[in-house]
Design a protein around this motif. Structure first.
Motif, PDB file in Angstrom:
ATOM      1  N   ASP A   1       3.227   9.946 -10.589  1.00 20.06           N
ATOM      2  CA  ASP A   1       4.099   9.691  -9.441  1.00 20.06           C
ATOM      3  C   ASP A   1       3.297   9.484  -8.155  1.00 20.06           C
ATOM      4  O   ASP A   1       3.733   8.794  -7.245  1.00 20.06           O
ATOM      5  N   TYR A   2       2.181  10.143  -8.077  1.00 21.86           N
ATOM      6  CA  TYR A   2       1.408  10.088  -6.835  1.00 21.86           C
ATOM      7  C   TYR A   2       0.176   9.212  -6.961  1.00 21.86           C
ATOM      8  O   TYR A   2      -0.656   9.180  -6.070  1.00 21.86           O
TER       9      TYR A   2
ATOM     10  N   VAL B   1      -1.124  13.414   0.357  1.00 25.76           N
ATOM     11  CA  VAL B   1      -0.505  12.277  -0.354  1.00 25.76           C
ATOM     12  C   VAL B   1      -0.040  12.654  -1.759  1.00 25.76           C
ATOM     13  O   VAL B   1       0.823  11.997  -2.327  1.00 25.76           O
ATOM     14  N   SER B   2      -0.612  13.724  -2.321  1.00 24.41           N
ATOM     15  CA  SER B   2      -0.213  14.088  -3.684  1.00 24.41           C
ATOM     16  C   SER B   2       0.651  15.348  -3.676  1.00 24.41           C
ATOM     17  O   SER B   2       0.868  15.934  -4.727  1.00 24.41           O
ATOM     18  N   ARG B   3       1.111  15.740  -2.507  1.00 18.33           N
ATOM     19  CA  ARG B   3       1.870  16.987  -2.362  1.00 18.33           C
ATOM     20  C   ARG B   3       1.149  18.160  -2.998  1.00 18.33           C
ATOM     21  O   ARG B   3       1.782  19.069  -3.551  1.00 18.33           O
TER      22      ARG B   3
END
Lengths: 600, 395
Positions: free
Chosen positions: A416-417, A464-466
């Motif tokens: 997702d990221y 950005v990737s939480r």
């Protein structure tokens, strides 16, 4: 002396929070190293910082006694290694002290970048690796999927992986049995001259320097005169002992064993990780392979917020170095920040740890300049120099070529990221080397300039990737690059502490961003303030802080002038803490915040 | 009594603080207290005792009182006979200058109007009326208990009784436009007054407005807006024949406030009453700072047992005197007379300031520095605080 065949030396490889410390706690408990009363969580992480951040900074060892199902009592030595890339060399030495590793993977999370890097280090050390899936008690555990991942991503056979819950203790006895049955016993010869590897060392205020070592050949005893083979320095052994994890003195340690010695050594810098220790009277001929003197990779300036604290900072740095010889420092003076120190670290985490320890353990307030890497410059005269500080960059006309260090970065991220992570790597001048999908996760390998990584890569990657991306790197090589020095000028005066070396293509955008940020950080003053970014003599960005228009109390105080005087006195003291650039006062927060760019 | 002026006498001013108000205004951080039941009789005898004790603290050299100021709180709440008693006590201990100015702050409440004659008979010759605004909406916002009409009426009466009358106005109120202020100030200047103080609304910690502003119950005008209002004030007052002689004070010729000039010129003064500050003359020519207990009850108890309510009494060092004299003196349009500065503080003027900064600020047209004087330019006056932080040498 313990029979070699009854000894197993092992370490645990795991990602942060995958349960390494909990498993270690459980093993200690099952083997009776500590009773329930003495047990506390994460016994091996002794520094507050280690416990809080869930990382191990110093190696630790524990000797466990385990009576196996075959009826034999075994000595199990657990070497707890530092778990971060910054300490890759230290990790490799800890691993070299063992014959096998437990590869602990969180059965709900799977393999992370750090697991991978450390597993490869373990494979490089010829370790027998026992995969262990932890947190099997959680409903979200997916042991089969994670096993497949271990097979595919790491490439080791996971068919006989052990499933456990370190928290509940489920499966821990299988781990102990596997250690005994699947790991080889250490090799070594008791009759040969002493040959021991220095695994780690630290400063203890009661004992002096404590050395953790693995005996390869021979025996070390109390009273023996030992020699450090890298330096030739000699010491007399005062104490020989083991940790259970309680400190227990013994008469000697012999081939295959792991323990500690003290020898009234004052300075850890004489105890380099990986060094070979031998008997001065009957020395071994050959040192152990793999010793490297530590090399700092990342540099930054550390300045006391209050210039009166300079001496205290020097003392604190010296005291920290007693415990950690891998960072270096030398006095530096900056027109903007005053007197301070240029410090070198193994990596960014190491930098952060040292800074945090200075602030926490020594109550110092610090201003740190932007981290910088080592550039290799060839001057037009043919002379080669290493540049640690952007402020020292020679005039561009004198420079023939500049080279910067590149790293090979491994990032594992849920797909997702993946998009944002890839664009981040591209933005940071990266070259993609590899992209592999494993289930719903991707493993990306990029070559990146270290210069970009020390800037704000970690923070950006996290955001950005939480927080789901894991990251690891190793230094790859030096490459030629079109780098320029970006100067920041305040009312025409260059501010050394804000100078940075950037790629020419990024100079303008970065200069503009920095000027804008500074504009928000410098309070309005009596005069207009011009903030400029320049490369050489060419201004590439400019911002203006307009002059203050009104700053007066149109009010009557009924004769209470003391209050006003105290206010003014406080203001004047506050000004003292500001940094004066020409006629402009810049608060310290401006330096700190300006260096943490691109976060918005 | 000998009321002849003696040039050898050192002049001194007396500040009397009356700490009570009928209600607390939401912007006020002065030492004011609302009490429904208080033994005012005890209060007046405490003032008398305190004056007596202070008299004994001061060294013997002859002094002459140049001004007396009744401030507060709301001193117009005092019965005129209290005022008279205090004045006559002062006169018993010290000589009065023949130009003695006795000011009293009054609120334009109808209850207080009837006392104006009484105050005059007690010796008060200057009345300062707390008008604050000339429209009822803003008066209500400011928490004032009087209306605009009551203010005009009070002023009308006061101007017939007192030769010197002054009013206070607060500007820079939320939602106040610059043209609102122009109109309001212009009409204020047509009132029967010869002095006006224009205070900018500031939000002080511990006041109701501080909480309200934090909770965004109102928005304060920004710096540019306030600066424009400040400039407008200077222009309009000048056109109306008032001279701006201090940052927030304007007077017709010969009507400057003698008492407040004592502060700005850094002359000695005595503070009497709860929370009052003093800068009494010390034997060595320096100053002794005094601060009285603020809470009326505490002050009263202290006076009953010690004869005075001093909470803190300390010598002011030469450096502190110099800094204080700079803070206060540069508020004056006239600036600081360097010779007077040196006499008052015992510090060489050039030691008290940073020469390089003075030079720099002079080049930027913020200050004018001559052999005799240092003063701010029109351009520098709104920036006094920053300028001080540059030029003051001591910290």
């Amino acid at each position: 002396m313990t029979k070699l065949s009854h000894i197993r030396n092992f370490s645990i490889v795991a990602h942060i929070d995958h349960g390494k410390s909990t498993l270690a706690d459980r093993l200690i408990q099952v083997c009776g190293g500590l009773d329930d009363r003495e047990m506390r969580s994460q016994v091996l992480d002794s520094m507050d910082l280690e416990r809080e951040r869930g990382i191990t900074i110093k190696a630790q060892t524990v000797r466990l006694k385990y009576k196996s199902k075959d009826g034999i009592e075994y000595i199990l030595n657990l070497v707890d290694t530092p778990g971060h890339v910054d300490f890759a060399y230290e990790v490799s030495r800890s691993l070299a002290a063992c014959e096998g590793s437990l590869l602990v993977v969180d059965a709900t999370q799977g393999v992370e970048a750090q697991t991978l890097a450390n597993t490869y280090l373990a494979i490089d050390s010829d370790h027998e690796i026992i995969p262990v899936l932890n947190k099997i008690d959680l409903p979200s555990a997916e042991p089969e999927r994670i096993k497949r991942q271990i097979d595919e991503v790491i490439g080791i056979d996971s068919s006989n992986a052990i499933t456990i819950s370190a928290k509940t203790g489920q499966g821990v006895e299988f781990v102990l049995e596997a250690l005994v049955n699947r790991l080889p016993p250490p090799e070594g010869d008791f009759n040969r001259p002493l040959k021991a590897m220095l695994v780690d060392s630290w400063y203890d205020s009661y004992l002096g320097v404590v050395i953790l070592l693995r005996i390869v050949d021979g025996e070390i005893t109390k009273g023996m005169n030992i020699k450090m083979m890298s330096s030739g320095n000699k010491h007399n052994v005062e104490q020989v002992g083991i940790f259970t994890p309680k400190t227990i003195n013994v008469d000697s340690l012999s081939a295959g064993e792991i323990g500690f010695i003290t020898a009234s050594i004052k300075d850890v810098s004489d105890c380099e990780v990986g060094d070979t220790i031998t008997n001065d009277k009957n020395p071994t001929e050959e040192a152990l392979p793999g010793f490297k003197a530590t090399q700092p990779v990342v540099f930054c300036g550390l300045f006391p917020s209050d210039s009166a604290e300079y001496e205290r900072l020097r003392e604190s740095l010296s005291r920290l170095r007693l415990n950690d010889s891998s960072f270096v420092f030398e006095a530096e003076s900056s027109p903007a920040l005053g007197f301070g120190f240029r410090c070198g670290f193994l990596g960014l985490l190491h930098l952060e740890i040292v800074q945090e320890r200075l602030e926490r353990e020594f109550s110092l307030e610090l201003v740190a300049t932007a981290p910088s890497v080592i550039y290799r410059l060839t001057l037009t005269t043919g002379e080669a120099i290493e540049l640690h500080n952007p402020a020292d960059m020679p005039d561009p006309t004198r420079i023939d070529t500049i080279e910067e260090p590149w790293i090979k970065a491994t990032i594992i991220v849920p797909d997702d990221y993946l998009g944002p992570v890839l664009s981040l790597c591209e933005e940071k001048r990266g070259n993609q080397v590899e992209l592999t999908y494993v289930g719903n996760r991707a493993m990306v390998v990029y070559n990146l300039p270290l210069n970009e990584v020390v800037f704000d890569f970690y923070d950006r990657l996290k955001s950005v990737s939480r927080g789901y991306a894991s990251f690891d790197y190793q230094i790859e090589n030096y490459q030629r690059s079109d780098l320029v020095k970006l100067n920041i000028l305040i009312n025409g005066e260059s501010v050394d502490a804000l100078a940075m070396i950037v790629h020419r293509n990024y100079a303008e955008s970065r200069g503009r961003a920095l000027c804008q940020r500074l504009k928000g950080l410098i309070p309005r003053q009596l005069f207009k303030i011009a903030i400029q970014a320049a490369i050489g003599g060419k201004v590439i960005a400019r911002e203006t802080v307009s002059a203050l228009r009104k700053d007066v109390t149109a009010k009557c105080y009924g004769g209470d002038v003391s209050r006003k005087r105290k206010l003014l006195e406080r203001q004047k003291r506050g000004k003292k803490r500001m940094r004066q650039i020409g006629n402009v006062e810049i608060p310290q927060e401006a330096f700190l915040a300006a260096l943490k760019m691109d976060k918005e | 009594m000998n009321k002849k002026n003696n040039p050898l006498l050192q002049q001194i001013s007396i500040y009397i603080h009356w700490p009570f108000c009928l209600s607390k205004c939401p912007y006020c951080d002065f030492n004011s207290h609302v009490r429904t039941n208080f033994d005012y009789k005890k209060m007046i005898s405490a003032y008398i005792s305190e004056i007596h004790s202070i008299k004994n603290f001061i060294h013997d050299s002859p002094l002459e009182i140049g001004s007396i100021f009744f401030g507060g709180g709301t001193p117009s709440l005092m019965p005129p006979k209290f005022v008279e008693k205090i004045i006559s006590t002062l006169e018993r201990y010290w000589k009065f200058s023949d130009k003695l100015e006795i000011s009293l702050e009054a609120n334009p409440n109808s209850v207080d109007l009837v006392k104006f004659n009484g105050f005059k008979n007690a010796g008060v010759n200057r009345l300062s009326l707390g008008v604050q605004a000339l429209n009822d909406k803003d008066l209500k916002f400011l928490g004032r208990s009087h209306t605009c009409n009551e203010s005009l009426k009070a002023l009308d009466i006061a101007s017939k009784i007192f030769k010197k009358t002054s009013i206070d106005l607060i500007y820079g109120r939320p939602k106040q436009s610059t043209s609102d202020w122009e109109l309001e100030l212009s009409s204020a200047l047509k009132l029967p007054i010869n002095h006006i103080s224009l205070y900018q609304l500031t939000i002080e910690k511990g006041t109701q407005f501080f909480t309200d502003a934090r909770d965004k119950k109102f928005i304060m005008p920004n710096e540019n807006y306030q600066n424009t209002m400040f400039n407008i004030s200077n222009i309009i007052t000048e056109q109306a024949g008032f001279t701006s002689y201090e940052i927030s004070n304007y007077a017709r010729p010969n009507f400057t406030c003698k008492h407040n000039l004592t502060y700005w010129l850094y002359k000695p003064y005595i503070g009497i009453g709860p929370g009052a500050h003093g800068r009494m003359p010390a034997k060595d020519g320096g100053r002794v700072a005094t601060r009285m207990h603020s809470k009326p009850e505490t002050w009263l108890d202290a006076v009953c047992s010690n004869g005075h309510g001093i909470a803190q009494k300390s010598a002011i060092s030469a450096k502190e005197r110099a800094t204080e004299a700079l803070i206060l003196g540069l508020r004056l349009t006239e600036g600081i007379n360097k010779k007077h500065f040196e006499t008052n503080t015992g510090v060489k003027f050039n030691d008290a300031v940073i020469a390089s900064e003075i030079k720099r600020l002079e080049e930027k047209n913020y200050i004018v520095n001559s052999e005799q004087k240092l003063k701010l330019t029109k351009h520098g006056r709104p920036l006094l605080n920053s300028i001080l932080s540059h030029i003051v040498a001591y910290e």
